[in-house]
Design an enzyme around this catalytic site. Structure first.
Site, PDB file in Angstrom:
ATOM      1  N   LEU A   1     -37.713  -3.281  -7.733  1.00 24.45           N
ATOM      2  CA  LEU A   1     -38.269  -4.303  -8.607  1.00 24.45           C
ATOM      3  C   LEU A   1     -37.814  -3.953 -10.016  1.00 24.45           C
ATOM      4  CD1 LEU A   1     -41.862  -4.837  -7.211  1.00 24.45           C
ATOM      5  CD2 LEU A   1     -40.267  -6.664  -7.788  1.00 24.45           C
ATOM      6  N   SER A   2     -37.046  -4.830 -10.621  1.00 24.57           N
ATOM      7  CA  SER A   2     -36.442  -4.538 -11.919  1.00 24.57           C
ATOM      8  C   SER A   2     -37.502  -4.373 -12.995  1.00 24.57           C
ATOM      9  CB  SER A   2     -35.485  -5.665 -12.312  1.00 24.57           C
ATOM     10  OG  SER A   2     -34.462  -5.808 -11.351  1.00 24.57           O
TER      11      SER A   2
END
Length: 407
Positions: A93-94
């Site tokens: 998840l950036s």
């Protein structure tokens, strides 16, 4: 505290940190609402991975809800690793600030058709759908298991998003119709021409560029090129089918150098500490794309180590006050000389910042440019591989300064 009871606090702290750090884009106020409506935790798997200094260790939501939540919301600029392959991260998840920055760069409006490439957990596709509208976002993921998980999350969130399994680098959007916006969440060094063909004239492509930076391109009116500016310094995982990127740690440098003795050495008239300037680092990323740079201080000053992930290396060693640093290097290319030539060029160009660079893509070539896409220095992209003979780097840099094509 349980993860369920404490998630509201984590969300509030993230929003406050984004506010303090100026990470909410002024031109896209919708992102605040989208982040609140579709919080990060609703798109996170029940197992995350934390680096403990020696290896990635699991954090399971059921066993350690507080630790899981802490890792997921560790900071506005921190990604959360969601999958390992061979002991290394293969999906994440950036970082929230980067997600906001890239979606802002997309200039997304209600009614836009969007192709999101690299679904991962589905969060960015969900945020894009919140803005564009139901049924207007299609997302492609090379890993079928990740695509299936994302589909379930879209349904649970009440979103109409199509998630397909496939290689977004090799093909076009499902259905084949041109889209208004293309958003990639994994890094490519060169833009597949199929991406340009997938976007209508005047549409935008936002993607992470190789190991450093993300770029927003606008497709030309005739559809035969796309050009645009660097938007920031994001670092993303690379295309799984692309060439492996060189390691960035000290072990990677040691592996390239081995026990080789320097082939050349000389004193320098500049301080390796200046290599900690991220605008200079970005200039090096543009002109010497395969150079991996590390810096660290010791009692004598700042030292730097450079390698190309293949066989060439250089070291810039501080030697204390009043003694010039020493450059030593070895391998088939003089990568230290290439870095120094680019460093000089960057200074002669007026020390431009990273936002002064851009990229142009055509069916036959791609290049980066500084200042102006037509009249200023430019550097080819994707035309030189690791280990190439680039001993003419200094001459090339000088020629580019004169807007000449180097031989």
């Amino acid at each position: 505290m349980t993860a369920g009871g404490g998630l509201a606090g984590h969300r509030a702290r993230l929003h406050a940190e984004m506010e303090r750090g100026g990470a909410w884009p002024a031109d896209s106020p919708w992102l605040r609402e989208a982040f609140a409506a579709l919080p990060r935790d609703r798109f996170a798997p029940d197992r995350l991975w934390r680096w403990d200094g020696g290896a990635y260790v699991p954090l399971d939501r059921a066993d350690d809800p507080d630790g899981w939540a802490d890792e997921l919301y560790s900071g506005a600029h921190s990604a959360a690793v969601t999958q390992l392959t061979g002991g290394l991260p293969s999906s994440s998840l950036s970082a929230p600030s980067v997600v906001a920055d890239m979606l802002d760069s997309l200039r997304l409006e209600p009614g836009h058709r969007v192709w999101d490439i690299g679904t991962g957990q589905g969060w960015t596709a969900a945020l894009a759908s919140w803005r564009a509208g139901p049924g207007l976002v299609v997302t492609t993921e090379v890993d079928e298991s990740l695509a299936a998980s994302a589909r379930a999350r879209f349904v649970a969130a009440g979103l109409t998003v199509e998630a397909t399994a496939g290689d977004g680098t090799a093909g076009g959007p499902p259905g084949g119709s041109p889209v208004d916006r293309l958003h990639a969440t994994y890094a490519v060094e060169t833009v597949p021409w199929s991406w340009v063909e997938a976007v209508r004239p005047g549409g935008r492509i936002v993607y992470p560029w190789g190991r450093l930076g993300h770029v927003a391109l606008t497709v030309a009116d005739d559809g035969q090129s796309a050009t645009g500016w660097v938007q920031g310094l994001a670092q993303f995982m690379g295309d799984r089918h692309g060439p492996a990127q060189a390691g960035t740690g000290t072990a990677a440098y040691a592996a390239v150098r081995g026990d080789a003795e320097p082939e050349t050495g000389r004193a320098l008239d500049r301080d390796p500490a200046d290599l900690d300037d991220w605008n200079l680092r970005f200039a090096l990323r543009v002109a010497v794309p395969h150079a991996v740079l590390l810096t660290a201080p010791d009692a004598d000053g700042t030292n730097a180590w450079i390698h190309d992930g293949h066989r060439s290396w250089a070291a810039l060693a501080a030697r204390g006050s009043g003694v010039p640093p020493l450059l030593s290097q070895g391998g088939p290319r003089r990568i230290g000389d290439e870095v120094l030539a680019t460093w000089t060029q960057w200074e002669e160009l007026g020390r431009p910042d990273l936002y002064d660079y851009g990229i142009t893509v055509t069916p036959d070539a791609q290049w980066a440019w500084q200042g102006d896409p037509a009249t200023r220095p430019r550097w080819p992209i994707g035309q030189r591989g690791p280990g190439a003979d680039l001993t003419a780097g200094a001459a090339s840099a000088r020629a580019l300064l004169k807007d000449e094509a180097p031989e």
